[in-house]
Design an enzyme around this catalytic site. Structure first.
Site, PDB file in Angstrom:
ATOM      1  N   CYS A  62      50.298  90.929 103.259  1.00  0.00           N
ATOM      2  CA  CYS A  62      50.909  90.521 101.989  1.00  0.00           C
ATOM      3  C   CYS A  62      51.849  89.343 102.224  1.00  0.00           C
ATOM      4  O   CYS A  62      52.798  89.443 103.012  1.00  0.00           O
ATOM      5  CB  CYS A  62      51.673  91.687 101.373  1.00  0.00           C
ATOM      6  SG  CYS A  62      50.676  93.184 101.152  1.00  0.00           S
ATOM      7  N   CYS A 122      63.784 107.149  95.436  1.00  0.00           N
ATOM      8  CA  CYS A 122      62.489 106.611  95.831  1.00  0.00           C
ATOM      9  C   CYS A 122      62.387 106.549  97.354  1.00  0.00           C
ATOM     10  O   CYS A 122      63.208 105.890  98.008  1.00  0.00           O
ATOM     11  CB  CYS A 122      62.294 105.216  95.254  1.00  0.00           C
ATOM     12  SG  CYS A 122      62.513 105.140  93.456  1.00  0.00           S
ATOM     13  N   CYS A 136      53.423 105.040  88.733  1.00  0.00           N
ATOM     14  CA  CYS A 136      54.405 103.959  88.660  1.00  0.00           C
ATOM     15  C   CYS A 136      53.751 102.731  89.283  1.00  0.00           C
ATOM     16  O   CYS A 136      53.300 102.779  90.432  1.00  0.00           O
ATOM     17  CB  CYS A 136      55.669 104.349  89.421  1.00  0.00           C
ATOM     18  SG  CYS A 136      56.868 103.006  89.649  1.00  0.00           S
TER      19      CYS A 136
END
Length: 351
Positions: free
Chosen positions: A79, A119, A211
């Site tokens: 990425c 999270c 999500c």
């Protein structure tokens, strides 16, 4: 007499667009483009109309989230935006999955800061069996001790892993689309856009809340941004984190310029019009991109992250509470307490 206004374009009626959305009419792509093309003089009227939609579904409440980078670096993906990827030379901490005590301490700190969602994020293509089991075990502890919603972001999952996490008490799973399907290969080549969709489908089939969000500022076009918004609506993601590229030195995208504050606000407005009843979270890069205009983001979004992100620093979390108080917004959960234990714990995380 010459009409000096004959060449001045009449701006869209933002309130009429909001009325349509509130009555169940979907925004057209032409109208979506008008939002992204709105000039600076139209920004406040646009945000006022956007807030009508936000207030209809969420009132003046704001959801708070805190994340912990539970496994840093060591990622085989390429990425271009990420400091943890295999193509990054950024000098970041690299460590395997954190131990139980550190993860539990992170959850306690999230609760102390007033967050309703904690999270757990881990770098990598996807978790191993042992990592999935370890995370499932700590989630059981966290949800037994604290009234927190746990969101996990661990990469690609098998159907069995998704079920295991759901059984353990993970309520929400994050797996971002990041960009449009057309622009995906300009961002990453080691996995496909369809693989991301497959993981999100497994999340939904397991009974977890999906999500999924985006990163803007990676060189995509305005049409790409519109496609992102409509893809998220089609996906029916319950929570949409909106990240703004933080060009980290050592990553392939280090030379890109941050998104302009006005463009960031236009994108948030677009998402509220396209996904009116979804949780829209202002996420990574908001401090760098929105700068002094951060408070305006909450007229479109209804959720923010407190504190730091994965490998970049965020605004000091108490300032976020001050910002919400100054806006007259209401935090959904508790009044935070200062915690010195967390700062001590952070110093024990290996470099």
């Amino acid at each position: 007499m010459t009409n000096v206004f004959k060449d001045v374009a009449v701006p869209p009626n933002w309130d009429q667009l909001a009325d349509g959305v509130l009555s169940g009419t979907w925004l057209t792509r032409k109208e979506a483009r008008e939002i992204l093309d709105a000039d600076e003089l139209q920004l406040l009227p646009l945000l006022q109309a956007t807030f009508r939609i936000r207030r209809h579904y969420f009132g003046r409440k704001v959801k708070l989230n805190m994340l912990l980078n539970a496994k840093s670096g060591l990622c085989p993906e390429d990425c271009g935006y990420c400091s943890q990827s295999i193509v990054s030379n950024a000098p970041i901490p690299k460590y395997a999955l954190l131990d139980r005590e550190t993860l539990l301490a992170g959850a306690r700190e999230a609760y102390a800061r007033g967050a309703g969602t904690f999270c757990i994020v881990a770098s990598g293509r996807g978790p191993s069996r042992s990592e999935t089991t370890r995370i499932a075990d700590i989630v059981r502890e966290i949800t037994t001790e604290l009234p927190l919603k746990v969101c996990a972001c661990l990469g690609q999952l098998t159907a069995d892993q998704a079920s295991q996490l759901q059984d353990a008490g993970v309520k929400r799973y994050n797996h971002n689309l990041n960009t449009s399907s057309a622009y995906h290969d300009q961002v990453v080549t080691t996995h496909s856009y369809e693989e991301r969709l497959n993981t999100l489908n497994k999340v939904k089939q397991a009974g977890m809340s999906p999500c999924s969000g985006i990163i803007i500022g990676m060189g995509e076009s305005l049409e790409d941004r519109i496609e992102m918004a409509y893809a998220l609506r089609e996906l029916d993601a319950d929570s949409i984190p909106v990240n703004f590229l933080h060009p980290i030195p050592g990553t392939p995208m280090e030379g890109l310029s941050p998104v302009r504050p006005m463009d960031g606000l236009r994108m948030l407005a677009l998402l509220r019009f396209v996904c009116p009843d979804k949780e829209i979270r202002v996420a990574g890069g908001r401090e760098l991109t929105l700068r002094s205009l951060q408070p305006l983001a909450l007229y479109a979004a209804n959720s923010i992250f407190l504190g730091d992100y994965l490998t970049t620093s965020g605004q000091e979390w108490k300032k976020d509470h001050e910002m919400l108080e100054d806006l007259g917004f209401e935090v959904e959960r508790i009044t935070p307490e200062v915690s010195e234990e967390w700062e001590t714990t952070l110093r024990t995380i290996p470099e």
